[in-house]
Design a protein around this motif. Structure first.
Motif, PDB file in Angstrom:
ATOM      1  N   ALA A 281     -11.428  10.402 -10.743  1.00 11.23           N
ATOM      2  CA  ALA A 281     -11.937   9.066 -10.886  1.00 11.23           C
ATOM      3  C   ALA A 281     -11.295   8.381 -12.234  1.00 11.23           C
ATOM      4  N   PHE A 282     -11.113   9.153 -13.367  1.00 12.44           N
ATOM      5  CA  PHE A 282     -10.772   8.633 -14.426  1.00 12.44           C
ATOM      6  C   PHE A 282      -9.201   8.087 -14.217  1.00 12.44           C
ATOM      7  N   ALA A 283      -8.421   8.877 -13.472  1.00 11.20           N
ATOM      8  CA  ALA A 283      -7.136   8.589 -13.314  1.00 11.20           C
ATOM      9  C   ALA A 283      -6.786   7.381 -12.473  1.00 11.20           C
ATOM     10  N   ALA A 284      -7.791   7.516 -11.438  1.00  9.83           N
ATOM     11  CA  ALA A 284      -7.631   6.394 -10.559  1.00  9.83           C
ATOM     12  C   ALA A 284      -7.962   4.893 -11.094  1.00  9.83           C
ATOM     13  N   SER A 285      -9.139   4.917 -12.022  1.00  9.35           N
ATOM     14  CA  SER A 285      -9.518   3.747 -12.683  1.00  9.35           C
ATOM     15  C   SER A 285      -8.479   3.251 -13.653  1.00  9.35           C
ATOM     16  N   LEU A 286      -7.653   4.205 -14.171  1.00 10.55           N
ATOM     17  CA  LEU A 286      -6.561   3.811 -15.180  1.00 10.55           C
ATOM     18  C   LEU A 286      -5.332   3.271 -14.489  1.00 10.55           C
ATOM     19  N   LEU A 287      -5.129   3.976 -13.371  1.00 10.02           N
ATOM     20  CA  LEU A 287      -3.763   3.255 -12.544  1.00 10.02           C
ATOM     21  C   LEU A 287      -4.084   2.026 -12.057  1.00 10.02           C
ATOM     22  N   LEU A 288      -5.557   1.928 -11.489  1.00  8.45           N
ATOM     23  CA  LEU A 288      -5.561   0.488 -10.750  1.00  8.45           C
ATOM     24  C   LEU A 288      -5.618  -0.554 -12.022  1.00  8.45           C
ATOM     25  N   TYR A 289      -6.160  -0.413 -13.292  1.00 11.62           N
ATOM     26  CA  TYR A 289      -6.310  -1.218 -14.158  1.00 11.62           C
ATOM     27  C   TYR A 289      -4.559  -1.552 -14.690  1.00 11.62           C
ATOM     28  N   LEU A 290      -4.083  -0.578 -14.917  1.00 10.76           N
ATOM     29  CA  LEU A 290      -2.542  -0.681 -15.354  1.00 10.76           C
ATOM     30  C   LEU A 290      -1.861  -1.726 -14.148  1.00 10.76           C
TER      31      LEU A 290
ATOM     32  N   ALA B  82     -15.729   1.236 -16.619  1.00 15.29           N
ATOM     33  CA  ALA B  82     -15.321   2.351 -15.789  1.00 15.29           C
ATOM     34  C   ALA B  82     -16.027   3.472 -16.441  1.00 15.29           C
ATOM     35  N   PHE B  83     -15.939   3.563 -17.816  1.00 14.65           N
ATOM     36  CA  PHE B  83     -16.318   4.769 -18.758  1.00 14.65           C
ATOM     37  C   PHE B  83     -18.041   4.951 -18.471  1.00 14.65           C
ATOM     38  N   PRO B  84     -18.734   3.887 -18.932  1.00 13.24           N
ATOM     39  CA  PRO B  84     -20.205   4.148 -18.577  1.00 13.24           C
ATOM     40  C   PRO B  84     -20.544   4.437 -17.003  1.00 13.24           C
ATOM     41  N   ALA B  85     -19.642   3.792 -16.266  1.00 13.16           N
ATOM     42  CA  ALA B  85     -19.850   4.093 -14.711  1.00 13.16           C
ATOM     43  C   ALA B  85     -19.370   5.212 -14.603  1.00 13.16           C
TER      44      ALA B  85
ATOM     45  N   ALA C 163     -23.461   0.248 -13.112  1.00 12.12           N
ATOM     46  CA  ALA C 163     -22.256   0.660 -12.557  1.00 12.12           C
ATOM     47  C   ALA C 163     -22.404   0.100 -11.094  1.00 12.12           C
ATOM     48  N   VAL C 164     -23.508  -0.143 -10.584  1.00 10.25           N
ATOM     49  CA  VAL C 164     -23.852  -0.756  -9.083  1.00 10.25           C
ATOM     50  C   VAL C 164     -23.440  -2.058  -9.156  1.00 10.25           C
ATOM     51  N   VAL C 165     -23.725  -2.967  -9.942  1.00 13.07           N
ATOM     52  CA  VAL C 165     -23.506  -4.175 -10.044  1.00 13.07           C
ATOM     53  C   VAL C 165     -21.990  -4.596 -10.195  1.00 13.07           C
ATOM     54  N   SER C 166     -21.447  -3.920 -11.270  1.00 10.44           N
ATOM     55  CA  SER C 166     -19.993  -4.195 -11.532  1.00 10.44           C
ATOM     56  C   SER C 166     -19.129  -3.748 -10.358  1.00 10.44           C
ATOM     57  N   SER C 167     -19.733  -2.608  -9.505  1.00 12.25           N
ATOM     58  CA  SER C 167     -18.744  -2.330  -8.259  1.00 12.25           C
ATOM     59  C   SER C 167     -19.010  -3.374  -7.471  1.00 12.25           C
ATOM     60  N   LEU C 168     -19.870  -4.251  -7.227  1.00 17.59           N
ATOM     61  CA  LEU C 168     -20.032  -5.192  -6.230  1.00 17.59           C
ATOM     62  C   LEU C 168     -19.620  -6.630  -6.777  1.00 17.59           C
ATOM     63  N   VAL C 169     -19.411  -6.854  -8.048  1.00 16.82           N
ATOM     64  CA  VAL C 169     -18.548  -8.116  -8.516  1.00 16.82           C
ATOM     65  C   VAL C 169     -17.195  -8.178  -8.180  1.00 16.82           C
ATOM     66  N   PRO C 170     -16.634  -9.062  -7.372  1.00 11.37           N
ATOM     67  CA  PRO C 170     -15.196  -9.032  -6.969  1.00 11.37           C
ATOM     68  C   PRO C 170     -14.321  -8.831  -8.270  1.00 11.37           C
TER      69      PRO C 170
ATOM     70  N   SER D  51     -14.507  -7.364 -10.871  1.00 13.32           N
ATOM     71  CA  SER D  51     -14.510  -5.732 -11.488  1.00 13.32           C
ATOM     72  C   SER D  51     -14.461  -4.840 -10.397  1.00 13.32           C
ATOM     73  N   SER D  52     -14.862  -5.017  -9.293  1.00 15.05           N
ATOM     74  CA  SER D  52     -14.846  -4.017  -8.238  1.00 15.05           C
ATOM     75  C   SER D  52     -13.526  -3.402  -7.899  1.00 15.05           C
ATOM     76  N   PRO D  53     -12.643  -3.858  -8.019  1.00 15.54           N
ATOM     77  CA  PRO D  53     -11.433  -3.166  -7.701  1.00 15.54           C
ATOM     78  C   PRO D  53     -11.226  -1.949  -8.760  1.00 15.54           C
ATOM     79  N   ILE D  54     -11.781  -2.184  -9.784  1.00 17.90           N
ATOM     80  CA  ILE D  54     -11.551  -1.080 -10.852  1.00 17.90           C
ATOM     81  C   ILE D  54     -12.730   0.253 -10.691  1.00 17.90           C
ATOM     82  N   ILE D  55     -14.029  -0.574 -10.575  1.00 18.23           N
ATOM     83  CA  ILE D  55     -15.273   0.267 -10.792  1.00 18.23           C
ATOM     84  C   ILE D  55     -15.586   0.977  -9.403  1.00 18.23           C
ATOM     85  N   MET D  56     -15.370   0.123  -8.303  1.00 13.71           N
ATOM     86  CA  MET D  56     -15.962   0.919  -6.883  1.00 13.71           C
ATOM     87  C   MET D  56     -15.155   2.250  -6.648  1.00 13.71           C
TER      88      MET D  56
END
Length: 386
Positions: A165-174, A300-303, A312-319, A321-326
């Protein structure tokens, strides 16, 4: 299509892109290989001999069940009991199943003994069920019921999902920040060199914007796929990861959220690029967007620590931030089907609202040079004269 093809071919031929891609792949390959070479997979190898039909069945059952014991079992068949016992004596095998007994040279490890005893119970129970007329399918359901789910009240499960999950969030962010900035930089480059005036004499502004976003996005998707394939492939070859349907699902999730997230952020970055005329002014116009992306990544870290928390739930629904959190919540199995569908629905709705807005800003601002424009000036060209 012409603009998209031009953007893709020109950028993929650029020496800077080729060098950066090569360096990225080399780093990922080195990490994947070293993780397998230096890391400890934890699995223990056993070689088990088998003699007779029952012994072979028990050994085969032990080999099938071995991953659940964090072990690997290799089975060697023997025609007679004497051969099996001789193999145990000269340590060709760690243990042998001979005439309904576990034969070892010394006291076997608790892990190996437990594995073979469990396999023996399974084989003998299946035989009893068959003798009582229980069909094969019913016997399998009785002998192999669904495992209990694990719910830790405190602490986290060390299953490896957190690392993925950490690798996925980092890759998406970059990917989002790099290719979003690439869209903005491309817009400013064409605007400052006055090339856009020539292009707009042949095609509409919205077609130019759509082609630029599509071409750069295709390049980003290609880099994402190469990174994932090299990392997962070499990680699997080195033993650092075990490829299964779960990893394929993670890759699919990352690709889906990258595509939709890129569309959203590319429109925003294109708007930011259209409102300035010099590369020097680009940083100031994209600062707010970059900060929002950085904050989304930091969330993504607290999530990851508590994927079911309200934040985590709210940030995964907000457009935004959701591409990184969900994807983080999906990988750790904390997102429900309803939440995933809602997140994608809101993201698509955000794109549907933002695309025409971005197109209008781009169309009104891309030919206007001079000092950086304000958003309301780019939205309403008539305000320039005020």
């Amino acid at each position: 299509m012409l603009v998209a093809r031009r953007e893709f071919t020109e950028r993929i031929r650029a020496r800077a892109f080729q060098i950066s891609l090569a360096i990225t792949l080399v780093i990922i390959a080195a990490v994947a290989i070293l993780a397998g070479v230096l890391g400890d997979s934890g699995a223990t190898d056993y070689k088990v001999g088998a003699q007779g039909a029952e012994g072979i069945a028990i050994a085969q059952a032990a080999r099938t069940a071995a991953p659940g014991f964090d072990a690997r079992v290799e089975v060697e068949r023997f025609a007679g009991a004497a051969q099996a016992r001789a193999a145990v004596s000269d340590e060709s095998v760690d243990a042998a199943i001979v005439s309904g007994a576990i034969v070892t040279r010394n006291r076997p490890s608790d892990e190996l003994r437990g594995l073979l005893q469990s396999a023996a119970r399974q084989v003998r129970s299946a035989e009893i069920l068959r003798s009582q007329g229980v069909s094969g399918a019913e016997a399998r359901r009785a002998l192999d019921p669904p495992p209990l789910r694990t719910q830790a009240l405190e602490g986290k499960d060390n299953s490896g999902d957190d690392g993925v999950a950490f690798a996925a969030s980092l890759l998406l962010y970059l990917q989002l920040i790099v290719y979003g900035l690439a869209v903005a930089s491309g817009v400013v480059e064409e605007k400052s060199s006055r090339v856009v005036e020539v292009l707009l004499a042949a095609i509409p502004p919205r077609a130019l914007l759509a082609g630029k976003i599509a071409g750069i996005g295709l390049l980003g998707l290609l880099q994402l796929l190469l990174t994932a394939v090299v990392g997962l492939g070499l990680g699997s070859a080195s033993g650092a990861v075990e490829l299964d349907a779960g990893e394929a699902g993670v890759l699919a999730v990352v690709l889906v959220w990258f595509l939709f997230g890129y569309l959203l952020w590319a429109c925003l970055y294109a708007m930011a690029g259209a409102m300035v005329s010099r590369q020097e002014d680009l940083q100031s116009s994209t600062t707010v967007l970059t900060l929002v992306l950085v904050l989304s990544y930091l969330v993504a870290f607290p999530a990851l620590d508590d994927p079911e928390s309200t934040g985590a739930v709210v940030s995964s629904l907000v457009p935004l931030s959701s591409p990184i959190i969900m994807p983080v919540r999906v990988v750790v199995h904390a997102a429900s089907t309803v939440e995933i569908i809602a997140s994608l629905g809101l993201l698509v709705a955000g794109i549907a609202l933002l695309v025409p807005l971005g197109a209008r800003i781009y169309e009104n601002a891309v030919l206007r040079t001079g000092k950086p424009l304000k958003l309301r000036e780019a939205w309403n060209p008539a305000m320039r004269s005020r």
